[in-house]
Design a protein around this motif. Structure first.
Motif, mmCIF file in Angstrom:
data_model
loop_
_atom_site.group_PDB
_atom_site.id
_atom_site.type_symbol
_atom_site.label_atom_id
_atom_site.label_comp_id
_atom_site.label_asym_id
_atom_site.label_seq_id
_atom_site.Cartn_x
_atom_site.Cartn_y
_atom_site.Cartn_z
ATOM 1 N N UNK A 106 -2.709 -33.884 -27.052
ATOM 2 C CA UNK A 106 -3.039 -33.564 -25.864
ATOM 3 C C UNK A 106 -1.980 -33.906 -24.943
ATOM 4 N N UNK A 107 -1.492 -35.181 -25.130
ATOM 5 C CA UNK A 107 -0.481 -35.577 -24.128
ATOM 6 C C UNK A 107 0.854 -34.568 -24.500
ATOM 7 N N UNK A 108 1.115 -34.404 -25.584
ATOM 8 C CA UNK A 108 2.323 -33.448 -25.915
ATOM 9 C C UNK A 108 2.121 -32.032 -25.567
ATOM 10 N N UNK A 109 0.801 -31.451 -25.346
ATOM 11 C CA UNK A 109 0.630 -30.068 -24.978
ATOM 12 C C UNK A 109 0.669 -30.324 -23.467
ATOM 13 N N UNK A 110 0.321 -31.377 -22.385
ATOM 14 C CA UNK A 110 0.622 -31.421 -21.190
ATOM 15 C C UNK A 110 2.220 -31.593 -20.943
ATOM 16 N N UNK A 111 2.894 -32.255 -21.857
ATOM 17 C CA UNK A 111 4.461 -32.326 -21.728
ATOM 18 C C UNK A 111 5.181 -30.960 -22.397
ATOM 19 N N UNK A 112 4.577 -29.994 -22.702
ATOM 20 C CA UNK A 112 5.224 -28.854 -23.249
ATOM 21 C C UNK A 112 5.826 -29.125 -24.679
ATOM 22 N N UNK A 113 5.500 -30.228 -25.431
ATOM 23 C CA UNK A 113 5.778 -30.289 -26.826
ATOM 24 C C UNK A 113 6.242 -31.895 -26.781
ATOM 25 N N UNK A 114 6.484 -32.593 -25.554
ATOM 26 C CA UNK A 114 6.808 -33.951 -25.620
ATOM 27 C C UNK A 114 8.127 -34.211 -24.755
ATOM 28 N N UNK A 115 8.900 -35.163 -25.091
ATOM 29 C CA UNK A 115 10.146 -35.470 -24.333
ATOM 30 C C UNK A 115 11.396 -34.933 -24.714
ATOM 31 N N UNK A 116 12.093 -33.978 -24.149
ATOM 32 C CA UNK A 116 13.056 -33.025 -24.321
ATOM 33 C C UNK A 116 14.451 -33.736 -24.417
ATOM 34 N N UNK A 117 15.114 -33.889 -25.625
ATOM 35 C CA UNK A 117 16.376 -34.394 -25.428
ATOM 36 C C UNK A 117 17.390 -33.563 -24.566
ATOM 37 N N UNK A 118 18.482 -34.308 -24.114
ATOM 38 C CA UNK A 118 19.458 -33.566 -23.436
ATOM 39 C C UNK A 118 18.865 -33.460 -21.711
ATOM 40 N N UNK A 119 17.828 -34.379 -21.344
ATOM 41 C CA UNK A 119 17.391 -34.397 -19.929
ATOM 42 C C UNK A 119 17.117 -35.879 -19.516
ATOM 43 N N UNK A 406 0.391 -38.164 -14.895
ATOM 44 C CA UNK A 406 0.783 -37.043 -14.203
ATOM 45 C C UNK A 406 2.006 -36.766 -14.192
ATOM 46 N N UNK A 407 2.430 -35.160 -14.591
ATOM 47 C CA UNK A 407 3.779 -34.658 -14.457
ATOM 48 C C UNK A 407 4.146 -34.206 -13.147
ATOM 49 N N UNK A 414 4.986 -27.528 -16.989
ATOM 50 C CA UNK A 414 4.194 -27.358 -15.612
ATOM 51 C C UNK A 414 3.788 -28.443 -15.243
ATOM 52 N N UNK A 415 3.537 -28.619 -14.006
ATOM 53 C CA UNK A 415 2.687 -29.869 -13.407
ATOM 54 C C UNK A 415 1.259 -29.963 -13.838
ATOM 55 N N UNK A 416 1.154 -31.210 -14.536
ATOM 56 C CA UNK A 416 -0.282 -31.193 -14.848
ATOM 57 C C UNK A 416 -0.867 -32.725 -14.877
ATOM 58 N N UNK A 437 -3.289 -27.034 -14.552
ATOM 59 C CA UNK A 437 -2.037 -27.839 -13.942
ATOM 60 C C UNK A 437 -2.809 -28.555 -12.602
ATOM 61 N N UNK A 438 -3.972 -28.448 -12.362
ATOM 62 C CA UNK A 438 -4.508 -28.945 -11.068
ATOM 63 C C UNK A 438 -5.411 -30.207 -10.909
#
Length: 441
Positions: A106-119, A406-407, A414-416, A437-438
């Motif tokens: 669920x945390x991965x889903x909120x983060x769009x898959x997880x922490x992205x490399x390159x950022x 909270x993202x 997205x914000x979530x 996301x609210x």
């Protein structure tokens, strides 16, 4: 150029060395070159307009390549008839975007898959909010094979406490997604390189010279700095009283250079750069009869207010003809100016946009540092008090904490909000993520 090295550290300046001194003397910035007409810049710096145009075009092209990364743009002039063949299915593009898992679905889903490399990603929160627990989990999950990880090692830079190896071992031996793996697939503490630094000078030297070498030799996929604000707080707190505004200007300049350096490391080496940040209390002007003020006062009382006290407060409010409460979002603002920082910071700090929030925090290092980030994850916590009878003057006992990830903003999701808890195996969700996301459930 007054800030060319800061904005584009890898820009090749050799073809333009004959005009750069004149531009520097005329105080021409990178923004001036991109926004002003070449003729105006040439008159101001007394250089040929054609050379200014070439430099401006090169700067623009370099900025575009930095935004697009390694994505290649097809030549539409030579392949105008095969545009359909160049399109890729959406699921194929998604699979190419690797992420570092939080080891919770669920945390991965909120983060769009997880922490992205390159950022450049920031995890911010007050003390004991769970920042280090979040980072320790990433140090292990980055070693997993895709799609959960990158199959690479991690580099941990600490500015406060050393790396918590005992806690890492506990997570590794407790989390069901790690302890059930075979010996060849399991993450290892030996693949986590760590160092401890005490001042800004050492931090600058390590990040600029030693980290790039380690990233290449050790096959690193994750760079963690815990925390980013500790050394700057120690240095500028000592000089703030003596130099005042000069000290803040120097720190702002260093924040820009640090952000540009970390973003360049993330983009050049394809690693995820994740930093922890601290918070400070935010003081705002609140109407004493507003809902937010009454909520803050109620959290400070050791026992419920008596009926006599309640009647006294209401009578005083009525005798003064206090107007009704304004909308919830207006109660938390110290100014009605929509362009003021106090009004806008609730959109990018992580605190202030919830009507029930009474304890406002602000991430350290200010707005200058915020502008360097691709993603900000705020870890919020609220106390859970024991429900029992309290003696007069007795402080309420805390039974636990409600924690929320909270993202605040992100370049890839997205914000979530999602509730989570800390346990022996790291972090895990403690409630369903809100699909819109609210909020949380």
């Amino acid at each position: 150029m007054t800030n060319l090295v800061t904005v584009l550290p890898n820009f090749d300046v050799k073809p333009y060395t004959h005009i750069l001194p004149s531009l520097e003397k005329a105080l021409i910035s990178t923004a001036d070159l991109l926004s002003l007409h070449a003729v105006d810049v040439a008159k101001r710096a007394q250089v040929p307009p054609g050379e200014v145009t070439k430099l401006s075009d090169a700067l623009l092209q370099s900025l575009h390549s930095g935004v697009n990364g390694t994505i290649s743009t097809p030549d539409r002039r030579n392949n105008a008839g095969s545009a359909a063949d160049e399109l890729e299915p959406g699921n194929a593009i998604t699979k190419q975007r690797t992420s570092i898992s939080t080891l919770d679905e669920r945390l991965d889903f909120a983060l769009g898959g997880g922490i992205r490399p390159g950022y450049l990603t920031e995890v911010v929160g007050e003390s004991a909010a769970g920042k280090t627990q979040f980072l320790l989990t990433l140090l292990l999950s980055v070693q997993l094979s895709p799609p959960q990880g990158l199959g690479k090692s991690a580099l941990y830079i600490s500015t406060e406490a050393p790396l918590q190896t005992l806690r890492l071992a506990q997570i590794l031996n407790t989390h069901p997604g790690l302890c059930t793996l075979s010996q060849q697939e399991r993450p290892s503490l030996s693949r986590i390189q760590s160092t401890h630094i005490h001042d800004v000078e050492a931090q600058e030297h390590i990040l600029r010279y030693q980290v790039p070498v380690a990233l290449e030799k050790q096959n690193v996929g994750l760079l963690v700095i815990d925390s980013i604000a500790a050394n700057y707080r120690a240095e500028f707190d000592r000089s703030k009283a003596r130099k005042g505004a000069e000290s803040f200007a120097k720190r702002s300049n260093q924040m820009v250079q640090l952000g540009a350096l970390l973003r360049d490391i993330a983009r050049t080496y394809g690693v995820a750069v994740v930093v922890a940040n601290q918070v400070a209390d935010r003081f705002t002007t609140i109407d004493p009869f507003s809902h937010a003020y009454r909520m803050s006062q109620s959290t400070q009382r050791s026992r419920p207010e008596s009926p006599l006290q309640a009647r006294s407060v209401r009578s005083e409010a009525l005798s003064q003809n206090v107007p009704p409460d304004p909308p919830a979002h207006e109660q938390m603002l110290a100014t009605d100016d929509p362009l003021a920082l106090d009004h806008q910071q609730r959109f990018f700090t992580g605190w202030g946009d919830d009507p029930e929030t009474v304890d406002f925090k602000t991430p350290s290092l200010g707005l200058t540092w915020t502008n360097q980030l691709a993603t900000r994850i705020a870890l919020l916590k609220e106390p859970i008090y024991e429900e029992r009878a309290y003696q007069p003057g007795e402080d309420r006992s805390i039974a636990g904490w409600n924690r929320t990830a909270k993202i605040v903003f992100s370049a890839w999701c997205a914000e979530r909000k999602i509730r989570f808890e800390i346990w022996e195996g790291g972090i895990r969700n403690h409630g369903e993520p809100d699909e819109s996301g609210g909020g949380t459930t």
